[in-house]
Design an enzyme around this catalytic site. Structure first.
Site, PDB file in Angstrom:
ATOM      1  N   GLY A 243       0.836  -1.204   0.000  1.00 25.61           N
ATOM      2  CA  GLY A 243       0.000   0.000   0.000  1.00 25.61           C
ATOM      3  C   GLY A 243       0.863   1.242   0.000  1.00 25.61           C
ATOM      4  N   GLY A 248       2.326   2.327   5.294  1.00 28.48           N
ATOM      5  CA  GLY A 248       3.416   1.362   5.472  1.00 28.48           C
ATOM      6  C   GLY A 248       4.285   1.716   6.670  1.00 28.48           C
ATOM      7  CD  GLU A 265       6.862  -5.975  -1.632  1.00 31.29           C
ATOM      8  OE1 GLU A 265       7.268  -5.341  -2.616  1.00 31.29           O
ATOM      9  OE2 GLU A 265       7.566  -6.793  -1.012  1.00 31.29           O
ATOM     10  CB  CYS A 299       2.945   0.307  -6.996  1.00 32.14           C
ATOM     11  SG  CYS A 299       3.150  -1.412  -7.469  1.00 32.14           S
TER      12      CYS A 299
HETATM   13  P1  NAD Z   1      -3.358   2.471   1.507  1.00 32.16           P
HETATM   14  O1  NAD Z   1      -2.023   2.476   2.171  1.00 32.16           O
HETATM   15  O2  NAD Z   1      -4.259   3.615   1.747  1.00 32.16           O
HETATM   16  O3  NAD Z   1      -4.189   1.161   1.925  1.00 32.16           O
HETATM   17  C1  NAD Z   1      -3.658  -0.120   1.787  1.00 32.16           C
HETATM   18  C2  NAD Z   1      -4.312  -1.037   2.796  1.00 32.16           C
HETATM   19  O4  NAD Z   1      -3.950  -0.591   4.111  1.00 32.16           O
HETATM   20  C3  NAD Z   1      -5.829  -1.090   2.745  1.00 32.16           C
HETATM   21  O5  NAD Z   1      -6.250  -2.413   2.965  1.00 32.16           O
HETATM   22  C4  NAD Z   1      -6.226  -0.212   3.926  1.00 32.16           C
HETATM   23  O6  NAD Z   1      -7.471  -0.570   4.476  1.00 32.16           O
HETATM   24  C5  NAD Z   1      -5.120  -0.516   4.905  1.00 32.16           C
HETATM   25  N1  NAD Z   1      -4.902   0.526   5.931  1.00 32.16           N
HETATM   26  C6  NAD Z   1      -5.238   1.840   5.865  1.00 32.16           C
HETATM   27  N2  NAD Z   1      -4.898   2.454   7.017  1.00 32.16           N
HETATM   28  C7  NAD Z   1      -4.317   1.522   7.812  1.00 32.16           C
HETATM   29  C8  NAD Z   1      -3.717   1.547   9.106  1.00 32.16           C
HETATM   30  N3  NAD Z   1      -3.667   2.657   9.829  1.00 32.16           N
HETATM   31  N4  NAD Z   1      -3.179   0.404   9.586  1.00 32.16           N
HETATM   32  C9  NAD Z   1      -3.189  -0.736   8.856  1.00 32.16           C
HETATM   33  N5  NAD Z   1      -3.764  -0.828   7.627  1.00 32.16           N
HETATM   34  C10 NAD Z   1      -4.310   0.292   7.109  1.00 32.16           C
HETATM   35  O7  NAD Z   1      -3.051   2.244  -0.045  1.00 32.16           O
HETATM   36  P2  NAD Z   1      -4.076   2.214  -1.244  1.00 32.16           P
HETATM   37  O8  NAD Z   1      -4.527   3.604  -1.496  1.00 32.16           O
HETATM   38  O9  NAD Z   1      -5.082   1.135  -1.025  1.00 32.16           O
HETATM   39  O10 NAD Z   1      -3.123   1.703  -2.428  1.00 32.16           O
HETATM   40  C11 NAD Z   1      -2.341   2.538  -3.185  1.00 32.16           C
HETATM   41  C12 NAD Z   1      -0.888   2.473  -2.742  1.00 32.16           C
HETATM   42  O11 NAD Z   1      -0.416   1.132  -2.779  1.00 32.16           O
HETATM   43  C13 NAD Z   1       0.009   3.252  -3.685  1.00 32.16           C
HETATM   44  O12 NAD Z   1       0.964   3.970  -2.948  1.00 32.16           O
HETATM   45  C14 NAD Z   1       0.672   2.140  -4.494  1.00 32.16           C
HETATM   46  O13 NAD Z   1       1.878   2.529  -5.095  1.00 32.16           O
HETATM   47  C15 NAD Z   1       0.838   1.081  -3.462  1.00 32.16           C
HETATM   48  N6  NAD Z   1       1.053  -0.255  -4.069  1.00 32.16           N
HETATM   49  C16 NAD Z   1       2.303  -0.839  -3.997  1.00 32.16           C
HETATM   50  C17 NAD Z   1       2.528  -2.091  -4.603  1.00 32.16           C
HETATM   51  C18 NAD Z   1       3.898  -2.753  -4.587  1.00 32.16           C
HETATM   52  O14 NAD Z   1       3.986  -3.933  -4.927  1.00 32.16           O
HETATM   53  N7  NAD Z   1       4.964  -2.062  -4.229  1.00 32.16           N
HETATM   54  C19 NAD Z   1       1.479  -2.741  -5.244  1.00 32.16           C
HETATM   55  C20 NAD Z   1       0.241  -2.127  -5.288  1.00 32.16           C
HETATM   56  C21 NAD Z   1       0.036  -0.886  -4.680  1.00 32.16           C
END
Ligand code: NAD
Length: 496
Positions: A243, A248, A265, A299
């Site tokens: 995410g 992260g 990731e 990403c």
């Molecule tokens: P996000 O970080 O907002 O959410 C990701 C997940 O984390 C969701 O399931 C969300 O419910 C959960 N989450 C949110 N707040 C949390 C907390 N406080 N504690 C624990 N979990 C929590 O990300 P997003 O908007 O869903 O996804 C987009 C991001 O993901 C972009 O930055 C993208 O680049 C990244 N991404 C990275 C990869 C990789 O392989 N490197 C792959 C896909 C997406």
């Protein structure tokens, strides 16, 4: 609750959606939120609510981890052959239901249906790949240590937790849980609240094909409560988070406090470095393909295009020509090439960065703004090309939409310096016919992954992961990932 699309839904998808409101799926059965709190699931292509999911509380998340923990000894105790045959049955079942899962994913994540089918196949291939590797791993390895009889013994950890984003919901589940399950761990999956349906379908399918109860658990809920509870849980043995860097960091902090090994990731701001010896038209079309694929919500996308000054104008012309042809439409429209972004918030983010970029001096070479698709109130945006100085906010921060930022370079050294002018370190590409130069530049760009004459290349066996703001903890998709899901014990007996 209805799906107001003029495109036909598969009967199995209609039947599945009728289960709404969806409880979580834990211990082989529905696991509802006692509060009765629900979160709507919205088709990004139409704005229609297609289902609702239960919003679990932190204590319910903790209970789900206990259930995964209780299921662990029996799953780990199976022979590798028994475990592999169950997981291969799951891979076959997912493949058989590919069209169903792809349609659910298309409606839930706003993903073009054919691309969603590719994601489902990738899940199947990933699961088969890791099962194949686990079948061959030597768990006992004799060590050649003078004066000692010594060896290492590898075994699975226990209940492993996974938090996933909304952009590749099903594919990323495959990348995450396949090595963990093949090694004998049980898993608790927390999908993004926007896109939980394909995970729930998987959990139900796993039950049908005989994956033992408690081995694959799906918990639904909001990030700040359910996600935070999972990453704070002290019983999980490993955490994998995919995410944003911001979340992260929070997940990393919790795991650090609890001494739980964590894999992060995260986001990216990849560069594509294009030299002047390439087929300019083909390269422009390939990069337009990358930025419009899943509306740029990828990403590892190339979002900073660094173009040799000799071919810059020609390159821009071919990009614009190709972009004009991109058909934006509902994810179930077989003619659509680019769908919506996932939700109105993401739409505002993409449009906001375009505005901030222009306010900061960027020139708009093409597109931008909201797009309309007749008959649908979805979250559609037009692809955009911005250009200018690389210290612009639109060149520095991850936008996560179909927006590329262009800049010119004159020398190889300058191009590498420009590519490395970022806090991120996920994936870059270099485009040239000169193989020596390609290898040199590929190795000089600071990131987990470099591609040559292509962007977004994933082959099972090639490790994929990020450095700096893009992640840490070992990456995915290779033998190293599988080995992360075994803990090692060394055993030593002094001789004589
Ligand atoms: P996000 O970080 O907002 O959410 C990701 C997940 O984390 C969701 O399931 C969300 O419910 C959960 N989450 C949110 N707040 C949390 C907390 N406080 N504690 C624990 N979990 C929590 O990300 P997003 O908007 O869903 O996804 C987009 C991001 O993901 C972009 O930055 C993208 O680049 C990244 N991404 C990275 C990869 C990789 O392989 N490197 C792959 C896909 C997406």
């Amino acid at each position: 609750m209805s799906v107001m699309t003029k495109f036909e839904l598969l009967p199995a998808v209609e039947t599945f959606l009728k289960q709404s409101p969806f409880a979580s799926f834990v211990g082989g059965k529905d696991f509802p939120a006692a509060s009765g709190n629900l979160i709507p699931t919205i088709d990004p292509g139409s704005g229609d609510t297609i289902a609702e999911i239960h919003d679990l509380s932190p204590s319910e998340i903790d209970r789900a981890v206990e259930i995964a923990d209780e299921a662990f000894p029996a799953w780990a105790g199976l022979s590798q052959q028994e475990r592999s045959s169950i997981l291969l049955r799951l891979a076959d079942a997912v493949e058989a239901d590919k069209a169903i899962i792809a349609q659910i994913e298309a409606l839930d994540a706003g993903k073009i249906q054919a691309q969603a089918a590719g994601d489902v196949q990738n899940f199947v291939d990933t699961l088969r790949y890791f099962v194949g590797l686990a079948d061959k791993v030597e768990l006992r390895n004799k060590l050649d240590v003078p004066g000692h009889d010594a060896w290492t013994f590898k075994q699975p950890w226990g209940a492993c937790a996974f938090i996933f984003p909304w952009n590749f919901p099903f594919l990323l589940i495959g990348w995450g849980i396949s090595p963990a399950l093949a090694a004998g761990n049980t898993v608790v999956i927390k999908p993004a609240e926007d896109t939980s349906l394909s995970a729930l379908y998987l959990a139900q399918l796993a039950k049908k094909v005989g994956v033992p109860d408690g081995v694959i658990n799906v918990v639904t809920g909001r990030g700040a409560t359910a996600g935070a509870a999972l990453s704070n849980n002290t019983k999980i043995k490993r955490m994998s988070f995919t995410g944003s860097p911001e979340v992260g960091q929070m997940v990393g902090e919790s795991c650090g406090r609890n001494l739980v090994p964590v894999k992060l990731e995260l986001g990216g701001k990849g560069a594509a470095v294009v030299f002047d010896d390439v087929d300019v038209k083909a390269t422009a079309e390939a990069l337009v393909g990358a930025i419009t694929f899943h509306s740029g919500q990828v990403c590892c996308d190339a979002t900073r295009w660094l173009i040799h000054e000799n071919v810059y104008d020609e390159f821009v012309k071919h990009c614009v020509d190709r972009l004009k042809e991109v058909k934006i439409g509902h994810p179930l429209d077989p003619n659509a090439q680019m769908g919506p972004v996932v939700n109105p918030k993401q739409c505002q983010r993409v449009l906001g960065y375009q505005d901030k970029g222009k306010a900061g001096g960027a020139e708009c070479l093409y597109g931008g703004g909201a797009a309309t698709v007749e008959g649908y109130e979805g979250n559609y945006v037009k692809p955009a090309l911005l250009a200018g100085s690389l210290d612009n906010v639109a060149a520095q921060e991850e936008i996560f939409g179909p927006v590329a930022y262009l800049a010119k370079f004159g020398s190889e050294q300058e191009a590498v310096a420009m590519a490395n002018d970022t806090q991120y370190g996920l994936a870059n590409s270099v485009w040239t016919k000169d193989n020596d130069r390609a290898a040199r530049v590929a190795e000089s760009m600071t990131a987990g992954n470099s591609w040559i004459n292509a962007h977004n290349v994933f082959a099972h066996g090639v490790p994929y992961g990020g450095v700096n703001k893009s992640g840490m903890g070992g990456g995915v998709l290779s033998i190293e990932t599988l080995m992360d899901y075994y803990r090692s014990t060394s055993v030593v007996r002094p001789l004589g």
